[in-house]
Design a protein around this motif. Sequence first.
Motif, mmCIF file in Angstrom:
data_model
loop_
_atom_site.group_PDB
_atom_site.id
_atom_site.type_symbol
_atom_site.label_atom_id
_atom_site.label_comp_id
_atom_site.label_asym_id
_atom_site.label_seq_id
_atom_site.Cartn_x
_atom_site.Cartn_y
_atom_site.Cartn_z
ATOM 1 N N TRP A 123 63.036 -112.644 16.022
ATOM 2 C CA TRP A 123 62.206 -113.819 16.300
ATOM 3 C C TRP A 123 61.578 -114.406 15.041
ATOM 4 C CZ3 TRP A 123 59.049 -112.578 21.399
ATOM 5 C CH2 TRP A 123 59.945 -112.474 22.460
ATOM 6 N N LEU A 124 61.102 -113.531 14.164
ATOM 7 C CA LEU A 124 60.508 -114.007 12.908
ATOM 8 C C LEU A 124 61.498 -113.944 11.748
ATOM 9 C CD1 LEU A 124 56.970 -112.320 13.123
ATOM 10 C CD2 LEU A 124 57.607 -114.667 13.707
ATOM 11 N N GLY A 125 62.400 -112.988 11.784
ATOM 12 C CA GLY A 125 63.345 -112.828 10.693
ATOM 13 C C GLY A 125 64.267 -114.006 10.500
ATOM 14 N N ARG A 126 64.617 -114.696 11.591
ATOM 15 C CA ARG A 126 65.516 -115.849 11.475
ATOM 16 C C ARG A 126 64.900 -116.975 10.640
ATOM 17 N NH1 ARG A 126 66.219 -117.516 17.645
ATOM 18 N NH2 ARG A 126 66.352 -115.234 17.744
ATOM 19 N N PHE A 127 63.577 -116.981 10.542
ATOM 20 C CA PHE A 127 62.900 -117.985 9.722
ATOM 21 C C PHE A 127 62.556 -117.456 8.326
ATOM 22 C CE2 PHE A 127 61.602 -118.746 14.177
ATOM 23 C CZ PHE A 127 62.225 -119.972 14.374
ATOM 24 N N LEU A 128 62.234 -116.146 8.248
ATOM 25 C CA LEU A 128 61.771 -115.586 6.991
ATOM 26 C C LEU A 128 62.909 -115.130 6.075
ATOM 27 C CD1 LEU A 128 58.739 -113.471 8.293
ATOM 28 C CD2 LEU A 128 58.699 -115.716 7.201
ATOM 29 N N VAL A 129 63.958 -114.557 6.649
ATOM 30 C CA VAL A 129 65.058 -114.046 5.821
ATOM 31 C C VAL A 129 65.697 -115.147 4.983
ATOM 32 C CG1 VAL A 129 67.342 -112.981 5.888
ATOM 33 C CG2 VAL A 129 65.492 -112.056 7.304
ATOM 34 N N PRO A 130 65.957 -116.361 5.525
ATOM 35 C CA PRO A 130 66.501 -117.419 4.666
ATOM 36 C C PRO A 130 65.585 -117.795 3.509
ATOM 37 C CG PRO A 130 66.834 -117.986 6.976
ATOM 38 C CD PRO A 130 65.944 -116.786 6.950
ATOM 39 N N LEU A 131 64.281 -117.509 3.657
ATOM 40 C CA LEU A 131 63.337 -117.792 2.574
ATOM 41 C C LEU A 131 63.228 -116.640 1.590
ATOM 42 C CD1 LEU A 131 60.453 -119.416 4.681
ATOM 43 C CD2 LEU A 131 62.241 -120.577 3.353
ATOM 44 N N GLY A 132 63.984 -115.569 1.828
ATOM 45 C CA GLY A 132 63.957 -114.418 0.937
ATOM 46 C C GLY A 132 62.924 -113.375 1.288
ATOM 47 N N VAL A 133 62.302 -113.484 2.448
ATOM 48 C CA VAL A 133 61.291 -112.521 2.887
ATOM 49 C C VAL A 133 61.960 -111.489 3.785
ATOM 50 C CG1 VAL A 133 59.098 -112.194 4.071
ATOM 51 C CG2 VAL A 133 59.502 -114.284 2.750
ATOM 52 N N GLU A 134 62.172 -110.307 3.268
ATOM 53 C CA GLU A 134 62.835 -109.240 4.012
ATOM 54 C C GLU A 134 61.767 -108.359 4.656
ATOM 55 O OE1 GLU A 134 66.025 -108.864 4.479
ATOM 56 O OE2 GLU A 134 66.810 -110.364 3.077
ATOM 57 N N GLY A 135 61.505 -108.587 5.943
ATOM 58 C CA GLY A 135 60.480 -107.832 6.648
ATOM 59 C C GLY A 135 60.987 -106.617 7.374
ATOM 60 N N ALA A 136 62.270 -106.296 7.213
ATOM 61 C CA ALA A 136 62.848 -105.106 7.838
ATOM 62 C C ALA A 136 63.750 -104.411 6.828
ATOM 63 C CB ALA A 136 63.645 -105.478 9.082
ATOM 64 N N TYR A 137 63.718 -103.072 6.859
ATOM 65 C CA TYR A 137 64.547 -102.249 5.974
ATOM 66 C C TYR A 137 64.277 -102.570 4.499
ATOM 67 C CZ TYR A 137 66.773 -102.111 10.526
ATOM 68 O OH TYR A 137 66.998 -102.007 11.884
ATOM 69 N N SER A 138 63.010 -102.674 4.187
ATOM 70 C CA SER A 138 62.602 -102.967 2.817
ATOM 71 C C SER A 138 61.238 -102.343 2.567
ATOM 72 C CB SER A 138 62.533 -104.488 2.590
ATOM 73 O OG SER A 138 61.536 -105.059 3.420
ATOM 74 N N ARG A 139 60.763 -102.416 1.331
ATOM 75 C CA ARG A 139 59.437 -101.900 1.007
ATOM 76 C C ARG A 139 58.346 -102.746 1.657
ATOM 77 N NH1 ARG A 139 59.708 -99.719 -5.254
ATOM 78 N NH2 ARG A 139 61.608 -98.461 -4.980
ATOM 79 N N LEU A 140 58.610 -104.036 1.784
ATOM 80 C CA LEU A 140 57.655 -104.897 2.479
ATOM 81 C C LEU A 140 57.476 -104.443 3.922
ATOM 82 C CD1 LEU A 140 55.883 -107.436 2.717
ATOM 83 C CD2 LEU A 140 57.989 -108.737 3.187
#
Length: 277
Positions: A123-140
């Motif tokens: 739901w949120l990743g589809r908007f954030l991942v294209p912006l370079g924000v990796e909110g899953a499987y990352s240190r963030l």
Amino acid sequence: MSQANPRVLPGYRLSISFTLLYLSVLVIIPLGVCVVTATQLSWDQFRAAVWTERARAAYALTFGASLAAACISAVLGLLIAWVLVRYEFPGRRIVDALVDLPFALPTAVAGLVFSNLYVANGWLGRFLVPLGVEGAYSRLAVVLVLVFIGFPFVVRTLQPVLAALDGEAEEAAALLGASRWQTFRRVTFPTLLPGLLTGFALAFARGLGEYGSVVFVSGNMPFKTEIAAFLIVSRLEEGGPNSYREATAIATVLLCASFLMLVFINRLEARSRKWSG
């Protein structure tokens, strides 16, 4: 007629005996066994187990993410506690109850929810991942879930302090011409600082020991997103002749580091109480 010693309360011996028994059975003995088991390794074996490149990367992520999450939790928790104590608004009780949700929610559920939200098709990743924000499987992702489970400690620590805060000092500062920011920085914040440090320490300690939520969102990639707790489990699953001792050796390093950090924070908290007093 002699007076009773006011410093000794009725039931003191029974209470202190129960307290020492509780601490011994549930805290001191288990931690002591962990340390004793680790000491069964020779110094070379101990160092080889706890100071590999993979272990150092796991320590760095564990302490770094916990520290970053505790700092964010301190700011976020202060803001939420301030709003809940200082303002009346519709739904305030619901918001106050939601603060306790991370306490009641199994951390594994939180990890599953966060991983589904922030993946590329979430739901949120589809908007954030294209912006370079990796909110899953990352240190963030690790920091995000640690903030989720850590900020309630700060809120619940600060709420009684804010509720008991004397408003006359703030009014006096305002009458003397201080701005709102000056009043907060010089009058309110010094009183809140000991409680804020306590909440920070609790959130930091909680982050160091977290496993259930992080294991779902981090990806557990060695040298990248693997935390120390998962490394301990990996050592146990390897099944070598010294796997259990090596796992307890890593656990001992975390235990000692956590203890030293808490001692430092407690000393800092004591100094801040002295300064504010």
